[in-house]
Design a protein around this motif. Structure first.
Motif, short mmCIF file in Angstrom:
data_model
loop_
_atom_site.label_atom_id
_atom_site.label_comp_id
_atom_site.label_asym_id
_atom_site.label_seq_id
_atom_site.Cartn_x
_atom_site.Cartn_y
_atom_site.Cartn_z
N GLY A 81 -67.32 -50.93 -62.80
CA GLY A 81 -68.75 -50.82 -62.53
C GLY A 81 -69.47 -52.12 -62.27
N GLY A 82 -68.78 -53.14 -61.79
CA GLY A 82 -69.44 -54.40 -61.42
C GLY A 82 -69.49 -55.46 -62.49
N TYR A 83 -68.99 -55.17 -63.69
CA TYR A 83 -68.98 -56.21 -64.72
C TYR A 83 -67.59 -56.27 -65.33
N PRO A 84 -67.02 -57.44 -65.42
CA PRO A 84 -67.57 -58.72 -64.97
C PRO A 84 -67.34 -59.00 -63.49
N GLY A 85 -66.49 -58.21 -62.82
CA GLY A 85 -66.17 -58.53 -61.44
C GLY A 85 -66.65 -57.52 -60.44
N ALA A 86 -66.89 -58.00 -59.24
CA ALA A 86 -67.27 -57.13 -58.12
C ALA A 86 -66.79 -57.80 -56.84
N ASP A 87 -66.77 -57.02 -55.76
CA ASP A 87 -66.44 -57.61 -54.46
C ASP A 87 -67.45 -57.16 -53.43
N TYR A 88 -67.62 -58.00 -52.41
CA TYR A 88 -68.59 -57.76 -51.35
C TYR A 88 -67.95 -58.07 -50.00
N ASP A 89 -68.49 -57.46 -48.95
CA ASP A 89 -68.07 -57.81 -47.61
C ASP A 89 -68.63 -59.19 -47.26
N VAL A 90 -67.78 -60.07 -46.79
CA VAL A 90 -68.22 -61.42 -46.44
C VAL A 90 -69.35 -61.37 -45.41
N ALA A 91 -69.22 -60.51 -44.43
CA ALA A 91 -70.23 -60.42 -43.37
C ALA A 91 -71.60 -60.03 -43.89
N SER A 92 -71.66 -59.45 -45.09
CA SER A 92 -72.94 -58.99 -45.66
C SER A 92 -73.57 -59.98 -46.62
N ILE A 93 -73.00 -61.16 -46.79
CA ILE A 93 -73.58 -62.15 -47.70
C ILE A 93 -75.00 -62.44 -47.24
N PRO A 94 -75.99 -62.23 -48.10
CA PRO A 94 -77.39 -62.40 -47.68
C PRO A 94 -77.84 -63.86 -47.56
N ASN A 95 -77.10 -64.80 -48.10
CA ASN A 95 -77.50 -66.19 -48.08
C ASN A 95 -76.86 -66.88 -46.86
N ALA A 96 -77.68 -67.29 -45.91
CA ALA A 96 -77.19 -67.90 -44.68
C ALA A 96 -76.46 -69.22 -44.95
N VAL A 97 -76.89 -69.96 -45.97
CA VAL A 97 -76.22 -71.22 -46.32
C VAL A 97 -74.79 -70.93 -46.78
N ALA A 98 -74.61 -69.89 -47.59
CA ALA A 98 -73.27 -69.53 -48.06
C ALA A 98 -72.38 -69.12 -46.90
N ARG A 117 -69.17 -62.39 -63.01
CA ARG A 117 -70.46 -62.66 -63.65
C ARG A 117 -70.20 -62.90 -65.13
N PHE A 118 -70.74 -64.01 -65.65
CA PHE A 118 -70.53 -64.33 -67.06
C PHE A 118 -71.81 -64.25 -67.88
N THR A 119 -72.95 -64.43 -67.26
CA THR A 119 -74.24 -64.23 -67.93
C THR A 119 -75.17 -63.60 -66.90
N GLY A 120 -76.44 -63.49 -67.24
CA GLY A 120 -77.40 -62.89 -66.33
C GLY A 120 -77.41 -63.50 -64.95
N THR A 121 -77.31 -64.82 -64.83
CA THR A 121 -77.39 -65.46 -63.52
C THR A 121 -76.13 -66.20 -63.10
N THR A 122 -75.24 -66.52 -63.99
CA THR A 122 -74.08 -67.35 -63.65
C THR A 122 -72.97 -66.52 -62.99
N ARG A 123 -72.44 -67.06 -61.90
CA ARG A 123 -71.39 -66.40 -61.14
C ARG A 123 -70.34 -67.41 -60.70
N VAL A 124 -69.13 -66.92 -60.56
CA VAL A 124 -68.05 -67.66 -59.91
C VAL A 124 -67.62 -66.80 -58.74
N TYR A 125 -67.56 -67.40 -57.55
CA TYR A 125 -67.15 -66.67 -56.34
C TYR A 125 -65.82 -67.20 -55.84
N GLY A 126 -65.06 -66.30 -55.26
CA GLY A 126 -63.79 -66.69 -54.68
C GLY A 126 -63.13 -65.53 -53.97
N PHE A 127 -61.88 -65.71 -53.64
CA PHE A 127 -61.13 -64.69 -52.91
C PHE A 127 -59.94 -64.26 -53.74
N LEU A 128 -59.74 -62.96 -53.82
CA LEU A 128 -58.68 -62.38 -54.62
C LEU A 128 -57.52 -62.00 -53.71
#
Length: 152
Positions: A81-98, A117-128
């Protein structure tokens, strides 16, 4: 008469008993292929979400968090259910800088990006890839994929 030196012990089965000498093994290593493990060769050192600006206390905290989930399988981490891990489509990343950074570091051809996700705002991103999480970004302020909800 000079004493003969004993022969060096070689890692080989004992011919008489057919026993293989025990090696030193890290505890739990025999099941490591079913649990998550980490690679850091793709960390984006020059980008906005690198680890260079992380203070030692926060880095220690992060290493403890990563260590705390090493006993979990991929299913436990990413299909709960999204905690602690989730995945997203790369093409849908909302941040243009990312998205731009992925292009610059040669990873824009990946289809899914994963986050922990480890706390409310902290995240680690990568590829599995299989059970290996290739760490790319440390996002302490939830900027890569900001939430529309308050305080998350």
């Amino acid at each position: 008469m000079a004493k003969r030196k004993p022969k060096k012990q070689v890692f080989a089965p004992d011919v008489k008993t057919k026993e293989v000498p025990k090696r030193s093994v890290l505890p739990g290593a025999e099941t490591s292929d079913s649990r998550i493990c980490w690679r850091f060769c793709h960390v984006d050192h020059d980008g906005r979400w690198g680890f260079e600006k992380v203070d030692p206390q926060t880095l220690r905290w992060l290493m403890e968090r990563l260590s705390s989930v090493e006993s979990m399988t991929i299913n436990q981490l990413f299909h709960s259910g999204g905690y602690p891990g989730a995945d997203y489509d790369v093409a849908s990343i909302p941040n243009a800088v990312a998205l731009g950074r992925l292009e610059e570091i040669g990873l824009s051809d990946m289809t899914k990006i994963h986050r922990l996700r480890f706390t409310g705002t902290t995240r680690v991103y990568g590829f599995l890839i299989d059970h290996v999480f290739h760490v790319v970004w440390w996002d302490p302020n939830h900027e890569v994929w900001p939430s529309k909800l308050k305080h998350t």
